[in-house]
Design a protein around this motif. Structure first.
Motif, PDB file in Angstrom:
ATOM      1  N   TRP A  61       0.814  -1.222   0.000  1.00 32.94           N
ATOM      2  CA  TRP A  61       0.000   0.000   0.000  1.00 32.94           C
ATOM      3  C   TRP A  61       0.849   1.273   0.000  1.00 32.94           C
ATOM      4  O   TRP A  61       0.373   2.344  -0.377  1.00 32.94           O
ATOM      5  CB  TRP A  61      -1.007   0.032   1.145  1.00 32.94           C
ATOM      6  CG  TRP A  61      -0.468  -0.004   2.544  1.00 32.94           C
ATOM      7  CD1 TRP A  61      -0.331  -1.111   3.335  1.00 32.94           C
ATOM      8  CD2 TRP A  61      -0.041   1.113   3.351  1.00 32.94           C
ATOM      9  NE1 TRP A  61       0.171  -0.766   4.574  1.00 32.94           N
ATOM     10  CE2 TRP A  61       0.347   0.595   4.610  1.00 32.94           C
ATOM     11  CE3 TRP A  61       0.049   2.479   3.144  1.00 32.94           C
ATOM     12  CZ2 TRP A  61       0.822   1.400   5.646  1.00 32.94           C
ATOM     13  CZ3 TRP A  61       0.523   3.293   4.162  1.00 32.94           C
ATOM     14  CH2 TRP A  61       0.899   2.751   5.402  1.00 32.94           C
ATOM     15  N   SER A 110      -4.055   3.002  -5.582  1.00 38.24           N
ATOM     16  CA  SER A 110      -4.831   3.727  -4.574  1.00 38.24           C
ATOM     17  C   SER A 110      -5.435   5.009  -5.131  1.00 38.24           C
ATOM     18  O   SER A 110      -6.500   5.448  -4.689  1.00 38.24           O
ATOM     19  CB  SER A 110      -3.946   4.070  -3.382  1.00 38.24           C
ATOM     20  OG  SER A 110      -3.043   5.108  -3.697  1.00 38.24           O
ATOM     21  N   PHE A 159      -7.803  -0.899  -5.504  1.00 41.37           N
ATOM     22  CA  PHE A 159      -7.031  -0.814  -4.267  1.00 41.37           C
ATOM     23  C   PHE A 159      -7.716  -1.598  -3.154  1.00 41.37           C
ATOM     24  O   PHE A 159      -7.045  -2.245  -2.328  1.00 41.37           O
ATOM     25  CB  PHE A 159      -6.862   0.651  -3.872  1.00 41.37           C
ATOM     26  CG  PHE A 159      -5.876   0.874  -2.770  1.00 41.37           C
ATOM     27  CD1 PHE A 159      -4.671   0.182  -2.721  1.00 41.37           C
ATOM     28  CD2 PHE A 159      -6.137   1.796  -1.764  1.00 41.37           C
ATOM     29  CE1 PHE A 159      -3.751   0.400  -1.701  1.00 41.37           C
ATOM     30  CE2 PHE A 159      -5.235   2.016  -0.736  1.00 41.37           C
ATOM     31  CZ  PHE A 159      -4.043   1.316  -0.709  1.00 41.37           C
TER      32      PHE A 159
END
Length: 254
Positions: A61, A110, A159
């Motif tokens: 992430w 993301s 995401f």
């Protein structure tokens, strides 16, 4: 930041715990000798970092981290690219304390803007409890770490899939007989990569856990009791003084 792909998953919030901060060590001929080429006025070596709690991988992430140091340091803006299973770290030497700007860049899926954190580099154990000072004195390290939780609010679908693709087994090492991999439990509580799990207990080098949380909650409750007692005592003293003031006024009017 990559252009958004897919739709946001409405009504969903996903968090991931991580740790950031600095660790400093004074130069010492025996425990931390000064490397060749380091300026004479530099008194400490130090490292600033961003890593997963209990050292879990966070590169799925977090793509890269930018550290902005004091302008007097050569190349004071450094970009550290993510390397799977390793923390984002930067090491330097110096003599003074200053504020470090830490900028988090997320993975392309993301489609989120970078986030900025600020952390004060600490070279001396001032403002610490006596217990903490003794620990730092014995370890020869000045630790200034912060626990944080990254919150992704209504993440985009690609995401979301990455974040919820399932926890991964803990890191393994190959230093076993016949080259067989052996899982090394990170701590009691079975913390896994790609999860929001927090260790149940502390262990060396890993000060953030449910145990830490329980201790902090206990301290807060004890502090609250003391505040309530002081508030009650102060209120009683004020009532006595107000009563005395009324009596004095009454005597003057007689």
């Amino acid at each position: 930041m990559a252009p958004p792909t897919g739709k946001r998953v409405k009504g969903v919030q996903i968090f991931r715990p991580f740790v950031y901060g600095t660790t400093a060590r004074p130069f010492d001929e025996k425990t931390n000798p000064k490397p060749p080429g380091v300026p004479d006025d530099h008194t400490h070596s130090w490292t600033v970092f961003v890593k997963g709690i209990d050292d879990v991988d966070i590169t799925y992430w977090l793509r890269r981290v930018q550290f902005k140091l004091h302008e007097s340091i050569p190349n004071h803006v450094r970009m550290i690219e993510g390397e799977k299973g390793k923390p984002f770290t930067l090491s330097e030497t110096g003599w003074g304390e200053f504020e470090i700007t830490i900028k988090l860049y997320y993975v392309a899926e993301s489609s989120e803007k970078p986030q900025t954190l600020y952390h004060h580099l600490r070279l001396h154990p001032y403002g610490r409890t006596e217990e903490e000072k003794e620990t730092m004195k014995s370890s020869k390290e000045v630790i200034s770490w912060c626990y944080e939780e990254q919150l992704f609010n209504e993440p985009y679908e690609p995401f979301y899939e990455i974040l919820t693709s399932g926890a991964m087994p803990p890191s393994k090492n190959n230093n076993t007989k016949a080259g067989k991999e052996k899982e090394i439990p990170r701590s009691e509580g079975g913390v896994l990569d790609r999860s929001a799990m927090i260790p149940l207990t502390n262990r060396p080098g890993q000060p953030f856990s449910r145990e830490t949380e329980a201790v902090e909650i206990k301290k807060l409750k004890e502090a609250l009791v003391k505040v309530e007692e002081l508030t009650k005592k102060t209120r009683e003293e004020m009532m006595k003084k107000e009563q005395r003031l009324k009596e004095l006024k009454a005597d003057v009017l007689k």
